[in-house]
Design a protein around this motif. Sequence first.
Motif, PDB file in Angstrom:
ATOM      1  N   THR A  88      55.057   6.765 -15.945  1.00 26.52           N
ATOM      2  CA  THR A  88      56.372   6.256 -16.353  1.00 26.52           C
ATOM      3  C   THR A  88      56.282   5.533 -17.694  1.00 26.52           C
ATOM      4  O   THR A  88      55.284   4.874 -17.980  1.00 26.52           O
ATOM      5  CB  THR A  88      56.888   5.199 -15.343  1.00 26.52           C
ATOM      6  OG1 THR A  88      56.631   5.665 -14.039  1.00 26.52           O
ATOM      7  CG2 THR A  88      58.358   4.912 -15.533  1.00 26.52           C
ATOM      8  N   THR A  98      61.186  -4.009 -12.890  1.00 30.11           N
ATOM      9  CA  THR A  98      60.042  -3.247 -12.366  1.00 30.11           C
ATOM     10  C   THR A  98      58.826  -4.156 -12.363  1.00 30.11           C
ATOM     11  O   THR A  98      58.506  -4.780 -13.380  1.00 30.11           O
ATOM     12  CB  THR A  98      59.753  -1.999 -13.228  1.00 30.11           C
ATOM     13  OG1 THR A  98      60.902  -1.158 -13.206  1.00 30.11           O
ATOM     14  CG2 THR A  98      58.557  -1.222 -12.675  1.00 30.11           C
ATOM     15  N   ASP A 146      60.716  11.623 -11.417  1.00 32.92           N
ATOM     16  CA  ASP A 146      61.159  10.261 -11.692  1.00 32.92           C
ATOM     17  C   ASP A 146      60.126   9.455 -12.444  1.00 32.92           C
ATOM     18  O   ASP A 146      60.449   8.600 -13.241  1.00 32.92           O
ATOM     19  CB  ASP A 146      61.431   9.574 -10.352  1.00 32.92           C
ATOM     20  CG  ASP A 146      62.914   9.390 -10.161  1.00 32.92           C
ATOM     21  OD1 ASP A 146      63.279   8.796  -9.170  1.00 32.92           O
ATOM     22  OD2 ASP A 146      63.676   9.859 -11.042  1.00 32.92           O
ATOM     23  N   ARG A 147      58.858   9.664 -12.124  1.00 38.17           N
ATOM     24  CA  ARG A 147      57.810   8.789 -12.649  1.00 38.17           C
ATOM     25  C   ARG A 147      57.190   9.299 -13.952  1.00 38.17           C
ATOM     26  O   ARG A 147      56.174   8.805 -14.387  1.00 38.17           O
ATOM     27  CB  ARG A 147      56.757   8.574 -11.591  1.00 38.17           C
ATOM     28  CG  ARG A 147      57.343   7.885 -10.368  1.00 38.17           C
ATOM     29  CD  ARG A 147      56.488   6.803  -9.853  1.00 38.17           C
ATOM     30  NE  ARG A 147      57.292   5.880  -9.063  1.00 38.17           N
ATOM     31  CZ  ARG A 147      56.798   4.979  -8.241  1.00 38.17           C
ATOM     32  NH1 ARG A 147      55.519   4.878  -8.088  1.00 38.17           N
ATOM     33  NH2 ARG A 147      57.583   4.165  -7.582  1.00 38.17           N
ATOM     34  N   THR A 148      57.769  10.341 -14.541  1.00 37.29           N
ATOM     35  CA  THR A 148      57.229  10.756 -15.831  1.00 37.29           C
ATOM     36  C   THR A 148      58.260  10.608 -16.937  1.00 37.29           C
ATOM     37  O   THR A 148      57.990  10.898 -18.081  1.00 37.29           O
ATOM     38  CB  THR A 148      56.735  12.223 -15.797  1.00 37.29           C
ATOM     39  OG1 THR A 148      57.774  13.020 -15.290  1.00 37.29           O
ATOM     40  CG2 THR A 148      55.493  12.363 -14.948  1.00 37.29           C
ATOM     41  N   ARG A 149      59.454  10.110 -16.580  1.00 42.30           N
ATOM     42  CA  ARG A 149      60.457   9.965 -17.631  1.00 42.30           C
ATOM     43  C   ARG A 149      60.491   8.534 -18.150  1.00 42.30           C
ATOM     44  O   ARG A 149      59.862   7.645 -17.587  1.00 42.30           O
ATOM     45  CB  ARG A 149      61.826  10.385 -17.112  1.00 42.30           C
ATOM     46  CG  ARG A 149      62.354   9.507 -16.014  1.00 42.30           C
ATOM     47  CD  ARG A 149      63.631  10.096 -15.458  1.00 42.30           C
ATOM     48  NE  ARG A 149      64.039   9.427 -14.249  1.00 42.30           N
ATOM     49  CZ  ARG A 149      64.750   8.314 -14.215  1.00 42.30           C
ATOM     50  NH1 ARG A 149      65.122   7.734 -15.319  1.00 42.30           N
ATOM     51  NH2 ARG A 149      65.100   7.765 -13.070  1.00 42.30           N
ATOM     52  N   THR A 150      61.238   8.323 -19.222  1.00 43.28           N
ATOM     53  CA  THR A 150      61.398   6.972 -19.761  1.00 43.28           C
ATOM     54  C   THR A 150      62.611   6.325 -19.112  1.00 43.28           C
ATOM     55  O   THR A 150      63.680   6.933 -19.056  1.00 43.28           O
ATOM     56  CB  THR A 150      61.583   7.036 -21.287  1.00 43.28           C
ATOM     57  OG1 THR A 150      60.436   7.675 -21.840  1.00 43.28           O
ATOM     58  CG2 THR A 150      61.703   5.647 -21.877  1.00 43.28           C
ATOM     59  N   SER A 151      62.417   5.133 -18.590  1.00 45.32           N
ATOM     60  CA  SER A 151      63.521   4.430 -17.927  1.00 45.32           C
ATOM     61  C   SER A 151      63.833   3.149 -18.672  1.00 45.32           C
ATOM     62  O   SER A 151      62.948   2.525 -19.254  1.00 45.32           O
ATOM     63  CB  SER A 151      63.142   4.045 -16.501  1.00 45.32           C
ATOM     64  OG  SER A 151      62.731   5.161 -15.781  1.00 45.32           O
TER      65      SER A 151
END
Length: 371
Positions: A152, A36, A3-8
């Motif tokens: 992220t 966020t 979750d924390r290495t993708r682009t959101s």
Amino acid sequence: MSDRTRTSDVDVVILGAGISGSLLALLLGRQGLRVTVVEPKPAVGTKGADFLKPRGLRILAEHGLLDVLRARGALQRATIDFHHDGAPLLSYDFAEHTGLGYYLVIPYAETVRAVLGACAGLSTVDIRFDTSLVDVHTEGSMVTEAGLSDGTRLRARAFVDSSGSGTPLRDLIEPERRMISYDHGLWMTTIPSTRTRGQLYFSSERWLAYLYSVTAGSARVFVGVPSELEEAVFLRQSVDLTTKLSSFVTDEDGIAALDASAFERAPVSAFTSGPYHRGNAVLLGGSTFGCHPMTGQGMSYTMEDATVLAAVLGEARDADELDRLLGQRYEPRRAVHARLVEYGDNLARHYHDRDAYLGVHDVVLHGGDVL
Ligand SMILES: Cc1cc2nc3c(=O)[nH]c(=O)nc-3n(C[C@H](O)[C@H](O)[C@H](O)COP(=O)(O)OP(=O)(O)OC[C@H]3O[C@@H](n4cnc5c(N)ncnc54)[C@H](O)[C@@H]3O)c2cc1C
């Protein structure tokens, strides 16, 4: 990929989980916006304001947070007594000068925790402690993407810097700052105490002492000393703090037991700045203005700013509308801040002179409310 290495994609990225960033996150989250919050510290900071005056209290009440603060031990008070060289100067009565009739005292961290506690129930608000902003990508005047220390990458419609200090976002906006410096330093400690009234003492030798309960069993003590004596009093202790305070502080509760080495320096810088935004990058709270702590109003004004900004961010449908609404509704806050900063500046420059202080003390600006 975790979750924390993708682009959101989110609606708003907020830098700083202080009072301004937290309240903005809550107000946006309650509108259903995806937010966020990025906070480099591992937990809520402890340094900040203790006084919540009517302007800020009205906002907290409107958003259902006043009872939460009371449950967290906020102390309700109605008066602050001012003295000069040991003689009474004035007694500020919130019942007389404000519509609300009282103020609250509560440690800063408790106020922030109350707001963050309310955010916890919102699925669209993500608060990340121990996380920093590491880079920002821009296209023209727009921030398009931000990289965080946890790996992220975030794309957002708006990026808000409520960090109170330098971040790449502030560099991007490049606001001009008008700094104000003072000829005294402020030092702070906390002592066991059950006092009930806030007591503020000034001396014609440019000393000041502010004593008030901050929890049921403890009081905050702020001591202001001429800059040239700061080291001698608090670092070398070659000038005796208690002897000096006894010459103008008449309420002896706790004074004799004060330990100069237990005091910490509190910042007293004040400034105005502008502009508050460029494209979709926006400054908020301690990133936009600082007023002398003697006003006791910085946090209350900042909470008002967060409500204005939340309304603008909720309403703007595209970048042009955001820019227009910020210009129309948010940038005018600079004039409101400038007036408060000027007021604090006047208090700070005149507290040593009895008549001059009475001349600049303003019952409306001090209580911050209208009848
Ligand atoms: C001594 C003193 C006494 C005061 N007393 C009062 C008072 O009694 N009443 C009152 O109303 N106001 C008072 N104020 C003013 C009040 O503290 C400020 O107005 C208020 O704290 C501003 O809130 P903020 O959230 O914008 O900034 P802050 O409270 O400074 O919070 C900023 C947050 O951003 C975080 N941060 C820092 N760097 C970064 C970064 N690079 N990226 C992301 N996050 C970052 C910090 O860790 C912090 O959590 C006082 C101020 C001082 C100095």
